[in-house]
Design a protein around this motif. Structure first.
Motif, PDB file in Angstrom:
ATOM      1  N   LYS A 180      50.630 -31.690  21.891  1.00  0.00           N
ATOM      2  CA  LYS A 180      50.674 -31.046  20.572  1.00  0.00           C
ATOM      3  C   LYS A 180      49.293 -30.535  20.194  1.00  0.00           C
ATOM      4  O   LYS A 180      48.302 -31.185  20.446  1.00  0.00           O
TER       5      LYS A 180
ATOM      6  N   LYS B 116      48.349 -30.072  17.094  1.00  0.00           N
ATOM      7  CA  LYS B 116      47.964 -30.712  15.835  1.00  0.00           C
ATOM      8  C   LYS B 116      48.428 -32.153  15.875  1.00  0.00           C
ATOM      9  O   LYS B 116      49.448 -32.470  16.484  1.00  0.00           O
ATOM     10  N   LYS B 117      47.682 -33.032  15.213  1.00  0.00           N
ATOM     11  CA  LYS B 117      48.071 -34.434  15.159  1.00  0.00           C
ATOM     12  C   LYS B 117      49.264 -34.577  14.212  1.00  0.00           C
ATOM     13  O   LYS B 117      49.118 -34.373  12.999  1.00  0.00           O
ATOM     14  N   PRO B 118      50.437 -34.923  14.730  1.00  0.00           N
ATOM     15  CA  PRO B 118      51.591 -35.115  13.842  1.00  0.00           C
ATOM     16  C   PRO B 118      51.413 -36.381  13.006  1.00  0.00           C
ATOM     17  O   PRO B 118      50.921 -37.395  13.504  1.00  0.00           O
ATOM     18  N   SER B 119      51.798 -36.324  11.763  1.00  0.00           N
ATOM     19  CA  SER B 119      51.671 -37.500  10.897  1.00  0.00           C
ATOM     20  C   SER B 119      52.617 -38.611  11.331  1.00  0.00           C
ATOM     21  O   SER B 119      52.407 -39.772  11.009  1.00  0.00           O
ATOM     22  N   THR B 120      53.641 -38.278  12.103  1.00  0.00           N
ATOM     23  CA  THR B 120      54.614 -39.278  12.536  1.00  0.00           C
ATOM     24  C   THR B 120      54.243 -39.925  13.874  1.00  0.00           C
ATOM     25  O   THR B 120      54.867 -40.892  14.272  1.00  0.00           O
ATOM     26  N   MET B 121      53.238 -39.390  14.560  1.00  0.00           N
ATOM     27  CA  MET B 121      52.882 -39.928  15.872  1.00  0.00           C
ATOM     28  C   MET B 121      51.819 -41.005  15.731  1.00  0.00           C
ATOM     29  O   MET B 121      50.778 -40.788  15.134  1.00  0.00           O
TER      30      MET B 121
END
Length: 122
Positions: free
Chosen positions: A14, A16-21
């Motif tokens: 990804k 961008k850093k996903p907030s869910t990861m």
């Protein structure tokens, strides 16, 4: 499609850093196209020690995205077995650098130059 045809799992890095990861591996990559640094990340749940990784991307120019993937693979303790690209811009030398490191690199089309508005394909 490569993963499907080879019947292998596919993991996406990804931009961008996903907030869910959670539990992620992160590295920074400079994009010449966008003229900025961005983080790429992969969950440690899907890239593990001992995994064998074939990196596939659309373009290879300077090799910055590839270098970022190499960093993520190393962080995970996995093994990079090769890299494949649709189009390699040989005049930007990213492929030369990767091959000099002993990485197996395959490209469907290698563009030697774009001089004088003419595409020269190897």
């Amino acid at each position: 499609m490569v993963g499907y045809l080879l019947e292998l799992p596919v993991v996406f890095a990804k931009k961008k850093k996903p907030s869910t990861m959670e539990n992620m591996l992160v590295t920074s990559v400079y994009s010449f196209t966008k003229q900025r640094n961005y983080d790429i990340c992969v969950s440690r749940d899907f890239l593990c020690p001992g995994d064998k990784v074939l990196f596939v991307d659309d373009f290879l120019a300077n090799g910055n995205a590839a270098k970022g993937i190499i960093d993520l693979v190393n962080q995970a303790g996995a093994e990079l077995v090769g890299m494949g690209f649709i189009i390699e811009k040989a005049f930007q030398h990213g492929g030369d650098e990767l091959r000099a490191q002993g990485i197996h690199v395959e490209s469907l089309a290698i563009i030697e130059s774009l001089d004088n508005c003419e595409i020269k394909i190897r």
